[in-house]
Design an enzyme around this catalytic site. Structure first.
Site, PDB file in Angstrom:
ATOM      1  N   LYS A   1       0.839  -1.207   0.000  1.00  8.95           N
ATOM      2  CA  LYS A   1       0.000   0.000   0.000  1.00  8.95           C
ATOM      3  C   LYS A   1       0.875   1.259   0.000  1.00  8.95           C
ATOM      4  CE  LYS A   1      -2.645   1.065   3.844  1.00  8.95           C
ATOM      5  NZ  LYS A   1      -2.479   2.479   4.196  1.00  8.95           N
TER       6      LYS A   1
ATOM      7  N   GLN B   1       4.550   9.695   6.572  1.00  8.13           N
ATOM      8  CA  GLN B   1       3.660  10.517   5.746  1.00  8.13           C
ATOM      9  C   GLN B   1       4.084  11.980   5.806  1.00  8.13           C
ATOM     10  OE1 GLN B   1      -0.243   9.601   7.265  1.00  8.13           O
ATOM     11  NE2 GLN B   1      -0.243   7.544   6.379  1.00  8.13           N
TER      12      GLN B   1
ATOM     13  N   ARG C   1      -6.907   2.856  17.773  1.00  8.16           N
ATOM     14  CA  ARG C   1      -6.630   1.410  17.738  1.00  8.16           C
ATOM     15  C   ARG C   1      -6.321   0.824  19.108  1.00  8.16           C
ATOM     16  NH1 ARG C   1      -3.508   1.157  11.840  1.00  8.16           N
ATOM     17  NH2 ARG C   1      -5.449   0.997  10.653  1.00  8.16           N
TER      18      ARG C   1
ATOM     19  N   ARG D   1       3.048   5.977  -3.300  1.00  6.88           N
ATOM     20  CA  ARG D   1       4.177   6.828  -3.716  1.00  6.88           C
ATOM     21  C   ARG D   1       4.419   6.724  -5.214  1.00  6.88           C
ATOM     22  NH1 ARG D   1       4.335   5.629   1.567  1.00  6.88           N
ATOM     23  NH2 ARG D   1       5.632   6.874   2.986  1.00  6.88           N
TER      24      ARG D   1
ATOM     25  N   ASP E   1       1.831  -0.403  12.076  1.00  6.89           N
ATOM     26  CA  ASP E   1       0.657  -1.005  11.421  1.00  6.89           C
ATOM     27  C   ASP E   1       0.445  -2.461  11.833  1.00  6.89           C
ATOM     28  OD1 ASP E   1       0.127   1.376  10.160  1.00  6.89           O
ATOM     29  OD2 ASP E   1       1.151   0.829   8.308  1.00  6.89           O
TER      30      ASP E   1
ATOM     31  N   SER F   1       6.775  10.014  11.568  1.00  4.44           N
ATOM     32  CA  SER F   1       5.711   9.822  10.573  1.00  4.44           C
ATOM     33  C   SER F   1       6.290   9.862   9.177  1.00  4.44           C
ATOM     34  CB  SER F   1       4.634  10.901  10.721  1.00  4.44           C
ATOM     35  OG  SER F   1       3.818  10.901   9.569  1.00  4.44           O
TER      36      SER F   1
HETATM   37  C1  S3P Z   1       2.422   5.145   6.132  1.00  2.00           C
HETATM   38  C2  S3P Z   1       2.944   5.619   7.312  1.00  2.00           C
HETATM   39  C3  S3P Z   1       2.343   5.318   8.621  1.00  2.00           C
HETATM   40  C4  S3P Z   1       1.434   4.110   8.550  1.00  2.00           C
HETATM   41  C5  S3P Z   1       0.497   4.183   7.398  1.00  2.00           C
HETATM   42  C6  S3P Z   1       1.249   4.255   6.088  1.00  2.00           C
HETATM   43  C7  S3P Z   1       3.088   5.514   4.889  1.00  2.00           C
HETATM   44  O1  S3P Z   1       1.587   6.439   9.059  1.00  2.00           O
HETATM   45  O2  S3P Z   1       0.729   3.956   9.755  1.00  2.00           O
HETATM   46  O3  S3P Z   1      -0.359   3.039   7.358  1.00  2.00           O
HETATM   47  O4  S3P Z   1       2.778   4.912   3.827  1.00  2.00           O
HETATM   48  O5  S3P Z   1       3.940   6.408   4.911  1.00  2.00           O
HETATM   49  P1  S3P Z   1       2.273   7.698   9.799  1.00  2.00           P
HETATM   50  O6  S3P Z   1       3.104   8.441   8.820  1.00  2.00           O
HETATM   51  O7  S3P Z   1       1.112   8.521  10.299  1.00  2.00           O
HETATM   52  O8  S3P Z   1       3.069   7.117  10.915  1.00  2.00           O
END
Ligand code: S3P
Length: 429
Positions: free
Chosen positions: A22, A167, A346, A27, A315, A165
């Site tokens: 995923k 993200q 969670r 990306r 995760d 993070s």
């Molecule tokens: C992800 C980063 C994580 C993860 C999410 C996917 C990613 O989140 O929990 O399922 O693809 O960069 P966070 O960046 O909020 O930690």
């Protein structure tokens, strides 16, 4: 809402090739959308979330063609997104909303990012802060979506991530890629590095000096032809299921083994499981391999998951918590407060469902302490419409006494629509 009944199993046997990761699918989809040329992605994720990213890229001017067999072709916008006609719908996907914000903020348009009820409740200040330091004007409602971005020329910053993070890191890197100057970012805890590999795959320059990443601005990207590695976080459910039965045997083919995601393998070994890597190869910086997993005949030990390990396993924590009662020494999870702001709270939902299955444990603000040597019983499970909760408790149900009903089972499709079918195929009763 659909309900899935899970019957206890005797063992788990078989082999599986997992749909694309995923995180990597998001990306590749986004970078393909801004690159020049047509990117071909095989084994793209079948989850709804990365398809939200694809739909957003289409709304921004990319062309997306769904070919046979999980293959997607994306013709990019060669660096210029158009003003979308409607708000960009990120669905349930935090990755789409946060990473896309960084990618589009340098474009001279006004964008509105919206999501479903769960996504609208998730914190967005964490991306507003660095992107507004770079010069974007971003409006939130009480720290949440809808996210309105008044884009334009951005300038480089030197950013220290306050929370681990990937993200947020990605939002800054994607914005830095297109900003004036060289943007630097230092992570407190190193998170998954798929964005770094993906940026390089599409031809960008990016350097790492110790914990500091630097990305020069005004770079252009070129299309790629790639296969997305199988999703290790989806694999985690079956890996944990295999650990529950002493004579289980599970082979996973084409699975992503990026070291920043592979702490799960260390955890499986620490718990007493046996992992054999049957082969491994590299593609665009990502490792892809075949692994075989067997449980220990002596059952599962326990462990403590805290600090950087908790961030790296974020995760996988719901499923590790769900199998914790079946270990001999229990599993302690701390430093995982971020779990409270995922697709659901969670920690609260794991606690609610463990309690429903008859477990005793202690809930903390940042985790759970779950003793071992507990036999769970079948129960009514509230998934809270959170895919990982639905799947985690389907695994706990395999060793429970009596049947378990998973309510909101359809949420598994957010990351892994084939989950229940594979579970039925692999379980022997
Ligand atoms: C992800 C980063 C994580 C993860 C999410 C996917 C990613 O989140 O929990 O399922 O693809 O960069 P966070 O960046 O909020 O930690």
């Amino acid at each position: 809402m659909s309900t899935q009944t899970i019957r206890p199993a005797r063992t788990l046997q078989g082999s599986l090739t997992l749909p694309g990761d995923k995180s990597i699918s998001h990306r590749y989809a986004m970078l393909a959308g801004i690159a020049e040329g047509t990117t071909r992605l095989s084994n793209f994720s079948t989850g709804a979330d990365p398809h939200s990213s694809l739909a957003c890229m289409q709304a921004l001017g990319a062309t997306v063609v769904h070919k046979e067999d999980r293959t997607i072709e994306i013709t990019g916008t060669a660096g210029s997104f158009r003003q979308p006609a409607a708000p960009l719908d990120c669905g349930n996907s935090g990755s789409t909303m946060r990473m896309l914000a960084g990618l589009i903020a340098p474009h001279p348009h006004t964008f509105t990012l919206i999501g479903d009820h769960s996504l609208t409740n998730r914190p967005m200040e964490r991306i507003r802060k660095p992107l507004s330091q770079m010069g974007a004007k971003i409006d939130l409602i009480d720290g949440h979506a809808p996210v309105t971005i008044h884009g334009g020329t951005l300038h480089a910053i030197d950013f220290d991530t306050p929370i681990p993070s990937a993200q947020v890191k990605t939002a800054v890197l994607f914005a830095g890629l297109q900003a004036d100057g060289t943007t630097s970012l230092t992570e407190s805890i190193r998170t998954r590095d798929h964005s770094e590999h993906a940026l390089r795959a599409f031809g960008a320059t990016l350097t790492r000096d110790g914990e500091k990443l630097s990305i020069p601005g005004h770079q252009t990207l070129k299309a790629i032809d790639a296969t997305v590695p199988g999703d290790i976080s989806s694999a985690a459910f079956f890996l944990c299921a295999a650990l529950l039965f002493p004579d289980s045997n599970l082979v996973l083919d084409g699975i992503g083994m990026n070291p920043t995601r592979a702490s799960l393998f260390d955890v499986i070994t620490a718990l007493g499981g046996k992992i054999k890597v049957l082969n491994v190869e590299e593609q665009y910086g990502e490792l892809i391999g075949t692994i075989q997993v067997n449980a220990s005949p002596n059952g599962l030990r326990g462990m403590h998951i805290e600090g950087a390990l908790a961030a790296q396993l974020i995760d996988e924590l719901p499923v590790l918590a769900a199998i914790a009662p079946y270990t001999s020494d229990g599993i302690t999870i701390r430093d995982a407060k971020e779990l409270r702001v995922k697709e659901s709270d969670r920690i609260a939902l794991v606690a609610k469902n463990l309690r429903a299955m008859g477990a005793t444990f202690t809930e903390h603000e940042d985790g759970l302490v779950i003793p071992g040597k507990q036999q769970l019983h079948g129960a009514q499970i509230d998934s809270g419409s959170d895919h990982r909760i639905a799947m985690a408790f389907s695994i706990a149900a395999l060793r429970a006494t009596g049947d378990t009903e998973i309510h909101g089972a359809e949420s598994a499709a957010i990351s892994f629509p084939e989950f229940f079918k594979h579970l039925e195929d692999l379980c022997q009763r």
